[in-house]
Design a protein around this motif. Structure first.
Motif, PDB file in Angstrom:
ATOM      1  N   LEU A 317      44.897  65.920  36.603  1.00 33.35           N
ATOM      2  CA  LEU A 317      44.781  65.088  37.858  1.00 33.35           C
ATOM      3  C   LEU A 317      44.194  66.091  38.842  1.00 33.35           C
ATOM      4  O   LEU A 317      44.888  67.247  39.391  1.00 33.35           O
ATOM      5  CB  LEU A 317      45.984  64.451  38.341  1.00 33.35           C
ATOM      6  CG  LEU A 317      46.459  63.240  37.550  1.00 33.35           C
ATOM      7  CD1 LEU A 317      47.945  62.920  37.852  1.00 33.35           C
ATOM      8  CD2 LEU A 317      45.565  62.091  37.814  1.00 33.35           C
ATOM      9  N   ASN A 331      43.069  59.818  42.165  1.00 35.01           N
ATOM     10  CA  ASN A 331      43.725  58.916  41.201  1.00 35.01           C
ATOM     11  C   ASN A 331      43.022  59.339  39.910  1.00 35.01           C
ATOM     12  O   ASN A 331      43.581  58.837  38.836  1.00 35.01           O
ATOM     13  CB  ASN A 331      43.411  57.421  41.296  1.00 35.01           C
ATOM     14  CG  ASN A 331      44.486  57.016  42.843  1.00 35.01           C
ATOM     15  OD1 ASN A 331      45.447  57.697  43.106  1.00 35.01           O
ATOM     16  ND2 ASN A 331      44.369  55.778  43.266  1.00 35.01           N
ATOM     17  N   ASN A 333      41.420  58.699  36.639  1.00 33.92           N
ATOM     18  CA  ASN A 333      41.267  57.377  35.855  1.00 33.92           C
ATOM     19  C   ASN A 333      42.487  56.284  35.929  1.00 33.92           C
ATOM     20  O   ASN A 333      42.218  55.442  35.179  1.00 33.92           O
ATOM     21  CB  ASN A 333      41.314  57.842  34.388  1.00 33.92           C
ATOM     22  CG  ASN A 333      40.104  58.880  33.881  1.00 33.92           C
ATOM     23  OD1 ASN A 333      39.362  58.937  34.527  1.00 33.92           O
ATOM     24  ND2 ASN A 333      40.387  59.637  32.942  1.00 33.92           N
ATOM     25  N   TYR A 334      43.263  56.750  36.814  1.00 35.65           N
ATOM     26  CA  TYR A 334      44.366  55.876  37.095  1.00 35.65           C
ATOM     27  C   TYR A 334      44.309  55.167  38.461  1.00 35.65           C
ATOM     28  O   TYR A 334      45.043  55.494  39.356  1.00 35.65           O
ATOM     29  CB  TYR A 334      45.560  56.696  36.907  1.00 35.65           C
ATOM     30  CG  TYR A 334      45.710  57.768  35.748  1.00 35.65           C
ATOM     31  CD1 TYR A 334      46.078  57.040  34.599  1.00 35.65           C
ATOM     32  CD2 TYR A 334      45.278  58.752  35.824  1.00 35.65           C
ATOM     33  CE1 TYR A 334      46.061  57.782  33.448  1.00 35.65           C
ATOM     34  CE2 TYR A 334      45.234  59.793  34.696  1.00 35.65           C
ATOM     35  CZ  TYR A 334      45.623  59.220  33.349  1.00 35.65           C
ATOM     36  OH  TYR A 334      45.658  59.955  32.371  1.00 35.65           O
ATOM     37  N   ASP A 336      45.541  52.515  39.554  1.00 35.91           N
ATOM     38  CA  ASP A 336      46.485  51.984  40.305  1.00 35.91           C
ATOM     39  C   ASP A 336      47.905  52.920  40.064  1.00 35.91           C
ATOM     40  O   ASP A 336      48.914  52.428  39.874  1.00 35.91           O
ATOM     41  CB  ASP A 336      46.875  50.538  39.311  1.00 35.91           C
ATOM     42  CG  ASP A 336      47.003  50.849  37.947  1.00 35.91           C
ATOM     43  OD1 ASP A 336      46.760  52.063  37.366  1.00 35.91           O
ATOM     44  OD2 ASP A 336      47.294  49.732  37.192  1.00 35.91           O
ATOM     45  N   LEU A 337      47.382  53.867  40.316  1.00 38.61           N
ATOM     46  CA  LEU A 337      48.415  55.263  40.003  1.00 38.61           C
ATOM     47  C   LEU A 337      49.729  54.931  41.176  1.00 38.61           C
ATOM     48  O   LEU A 337      50.728  55.068  40.876  1.00 38.61           O
ATOM     49  CB  LEU A 337      47.908  56.599  40.623  1.00 38.61           C
ATOM     50  CG  LEU A 337      48.760  57.731  40.202  1.00 38.61           C
ATOM     51  CD1 LEU A 337      48.997  57.568  38.637  1.00 38.61           C
ATOM     52  CD2 LEU A 337      47.880  59.010  40.434  1.00 38.61           C
ATOM     53  N   ARG A 340      51.701  52.237  39.720  1.00 43.28           N
ATOM     54  CA  ARG A 340      52.425  52.428  38.615  1.00 43.28           C
ATOM     55  C   ARG A 340      53.656  53.420  38.813  1.00 43.28           C
ATOM     56  O   ARG A 340      54.706  53.235  37.986  1.00 43.28           O
ATOM     57  CB  ARG A 340      51.299  53.193  37.320  1.00 43.28           C
ATOM     58  CG  ARG A 340      50.553  52.040  37.006  1.00 43.28           C
ATOM     59  CD  ARG A 340      49.357  52.633  36.080  1.00 43.28           C
ATOM     60  NE  ARG A 340      49.800  53.112  34.678  1.00 43.28           N
ATOM     61  CZ  ARG A 340      48.729  53.441  33.942  1.00 43.28           C
ATOM     62  NH1 ARG A 340      47.716  53.756  34.239  1.00 43.28           N
ATOM     63  NH2 ARG A 340      49.221  53.903  32.669  1.00 43.28           N
ATOM     64  N   LEU A 377      54.928  60.574  35.934  1.00 42.22           N
ATOM     65  CA  LEU A 377      53.455  61.034  35.781  1.00 42.22           C
ATOM     66  C   LEU A 377      52.905  61.296  34.561  1.00 42.22           C
ATOM     67  O   LEU A 377      52.112  60.788  33.840  1.00 42.22           O
ATOM     68  CB  LEU A 377      53.043  62.200  36.763  1.00 42.22           C
ATOM     69  CG  LEU A 377      52.804  61.991  38.199  1.00 42.22           C
ATOM     70  CD1 LEU A 377      52.357  63.307  38.984  1.00 42.22           C
ATOM     71  CD2 LEU A 377      51.521  61.056  38.415  1.00 42.22           C
ATOM     72  N   ILE A 380      52.908  57.733  32.716  1.00 37.44           N
ATOM     73  CA  ILE A 380      51.606  57.219  33.015  1.00 37.44           C
ATOM     74  C   ILE A 380      50.629  57.366  32.284  1.00 37.44           C
ATOM     75  O   ILE A 380      49.727  56.911  31.786  1.00 37.44           O
ATOM     76  CB  ILE A 380      51.433  57.051  34.485  1.00 37.44           C
ATOM     77  CG1 ILE A 380      52.556  56.460  35.340  1.00 37.44           C
ATOM     78  CG2 ILE A 380      50.005  56.562  34.886  1.00 37.44           C
ATOM     79  CD1 ILE A 380      52.631  56.766  36.769  1.00 37.44           C
ATOM     80  N   VAL A 381      50.348  59.099  32.291  1.00 40.86           N
ATOM     81  CA  VAL A 381      49.292  59.628  31.515  1.00 40.86           C
ATOM     82  C   VAL A 381      49.423  59.477  30.057  1.00 40.86           C
ATOM     83  O   VAL A 381      48.402  59.062  29.368  1.00 40.86           O
ATOM     84  CB  VAL A 381      49.267  61.251  31.747  1.00 40.86           C
ATOM     85  CG1 VAL A 381      48.293  61.965  30.901  1.00 40.86           C
ATOM     86  CG2 VAL A 381      48.805  61.450  33.229  1.00 40.86           C
ATOM     87  N   GLU A 383      50.679  56.801  28.501  1.00 44.72           N
ATOM     88  CA  GLU A 383      50.099  55.275  28.381  1.00 44.72           C
ATOM     89  C   GLU A 383      48.747  55.131  28.701  1.00 44.72           C
ATOM     90  O   GLU A 383      48.154  54.216  27.807  1.00 44.72           O
ATOM     91  CB  GLU A 383      50.551  54.543  29.513  1.00 44.72           C
ATOM     92  CG  GLU A 383      52.049  53.857  29.287  1.00 44.72           C
ATOM     93  CD  GLU A 383      52.426  53.343  30.624  1.00 44.72           C
ATOM     94  OE1 GLU A 383      53.657  53.048  30.716  1.00 44.72           O
ATOM     95  OE2 GLU A 383      51.680  53.205  31.549  1.00 44.72           O
ATOM     96  N   GLY A 384      48.059  56.031  29.289  1.00 47.69           N
ATOM     97  CA  GLY A 384      46.377  55.936  29.452  1.00 47.69           C
ATOM     98  C   GLY A 384      46.163  55.031  30.270  1.00 47.69           C
ATOM     99  O   GLY A 384      46.833  54.216  30.901  1.00 47.69           O
TER     100      GLY A 384
END
Ligand SMILES: Cc1ncc(COP(=O)(O)O)c(C=O)c1O
Length: 384
Positions: A317, A331, A333-334, A336-337, A340, A377, A380-381, A383-384
């Motif tokens: 990130l 953010n 690729n995320y 909606d970081l 989430r 974090l 979340i990562v 999960e992708g």
């Protein structure tokens, strides 16, 4: 409509309805003014999402809390709150003056930097005036200026930094004030010595430069200016600082402006008679003397900052290296970081309301908060 009950005879009352049109009463400037949005509190998240153990890494507060000396001073002062505070914050002003090597006439203690900004606007801005700011920047500058009807010229950042030549280009004969925020909220970048000198030497006569150093005690870059040194040659320079950040007193609302005695005299005219409360004054005074707490807070921030940097790098990130106690993260690729993290009980600041969509701003926490951030974090990562 507002009902009014009027007595029309000895035993009769009549309800009269009077038209009340708030839009007609409002000043034009205030009608379109947005309301400052402070970000989410753990209580709000508990109510809205039923998450009970939220941690807040959103408002750039000191996770170590206030100095124990400040708490002791407040405990002792509690029994005196029936007495109005010193409207001049004399003792605190004197202590700040001694610490900074200035005359007390150069200091105005305020109800947070927020009040100092309002006072600057009340005293110096009117309808035909303009203010130049970076975009994005801390929103209180714009709100204060717009309340007085002044026009705000926003100059987009370049590489997350205030675009100094661009901001100077935006100055015209209507400009009354420029505001530089250093370190800058929300990116954490700071104005260099050369840049500050360029602004001071380029601004035409009779313009004010507000140099907001709310986070300066966290800064580690040796190339940053000692803004105080320029005060004697530039009477239009106003430096703002706060007890809300490294001193851990955000809930008490104490800040100050460092300026020429002339500017201070103008601010005196528009401030409330007792603008800083008793507990705030004694706590700020005790905090100022507790250098150990400031040192620990700075070290804790540095440790947390380096840890979050390593984590972000490992997770791929991108972030902006910071001179403050918060980190702006892309953010990537995320998209909606923010949401989430929220669902995992970690409240950060979303970039959108800060004027920098596609990012989040994370306040550096204490070890426990940074652990929670790391767990969230990583999950979340994964999960992708
Ligand atoms: C850059 C900046 N200036 C000023 C303030 C407000 O400080 P205070 O709490 O003293 O009103 C903040 C608060 O977050 C800030 O980020």
């Amino acid at each position: 409509m507002c009902p009014i009950i009027r007595r029309t005879s000895t035993y009769r009352y009549t309800v009269i309805r009077m038209a009340f049109d708030i839009e007609k009463l409002l000043r034009d400037e205030v009608r379109d003014l947005p309301i400052y949005s402070p970000g989410k509190s753990p209580e709000e998240i508990a109510r809205e999402l039923c998450i009970e153990d939220c941690i807040k890494m959103a408002s750039n507060e000191n996770p170590l809390g206030p100095s124990p000396k400040a708490m002791e001073a407040m405990a002792q002062a509690l029994s005196t709150v029936n007495i109005y505070p010193d409207g001049d914050s004399y003792t605190l002003r004197q202590a700040l003056a001694d610490k900074l090597g200035l005359r007390p006439e150069c200091l105005m203690v305020s109800h947070g930097v927020d009040e100092a900004l309002d006072l600057m606007a009340y005293a110096f801005l009117s309808r035909d005036d303009e203010m130049v700011v970076g975009e994005p920047t801390f929103t209180s500058y714009e709100l204060a200026a717009r309340t007085m009807g002044a026009l705000v010229r926003r100059v987009p950042l370049k590489d997350y930094c205030q675009d100094i030549p661009g901001m100077l280009d935006a100055v015209n004969e209507k400009t009354a004030m420029m505001v530089l925020c250093s370190p800058l909220n929300p990116t954490g970048t700071a104005v260099s010595r050369t840049e500050l000198e360029l602004v001071l030497n380029s601004l035409p006569e009779n313009k004010i430069l507000i140099f907001d150093e709310a986070y300066i005690e966290y800064a580690t870059d040796p190339g940053l200016p000692h803004a105080l040194e320029y005060l004697k040659d530039y009477p239009g320079l106003v430096i703002t600082r706060t007890f809300s950040k490294i001193y851990g007193l955000a809930g008490l609302r104490v800040g100050y402006a460092i300026c020429s005695p002339e500017v201070r005299g103008a601010l005196e005219k528009v401030k409330l008679p007792f603008n800083v409360n008793r507990l705030g004054q004694v706590a700020a005074l005790a905090s100022l003397e507790d250098e150990e707490h400031v040192r620990r807070s700075r070290e804790e921030n540095e440790r947390g900052k380096q840890r979050i940097y390593r984590l972000l790098e490992e997770l791929g990130l991108e972030y902006v290296p910071t001179q403050a106690n918060f980190i702006l993260v892309n953010n990537g690729n995320y998209a909606d970081l923010f949401d989430r993290l929220l669902r995992r009980g970690v409240i950060v600041r979303a970039g959108e309301p800060l004027g920098i969509p596609g990012h989040i701003r994370i306040t550096v926490g204490d070890e426990h908060q940074n652990d929670r951030l790391e767990q969230a974090l990583r999950a979340i990562v994964a999960e992708g």
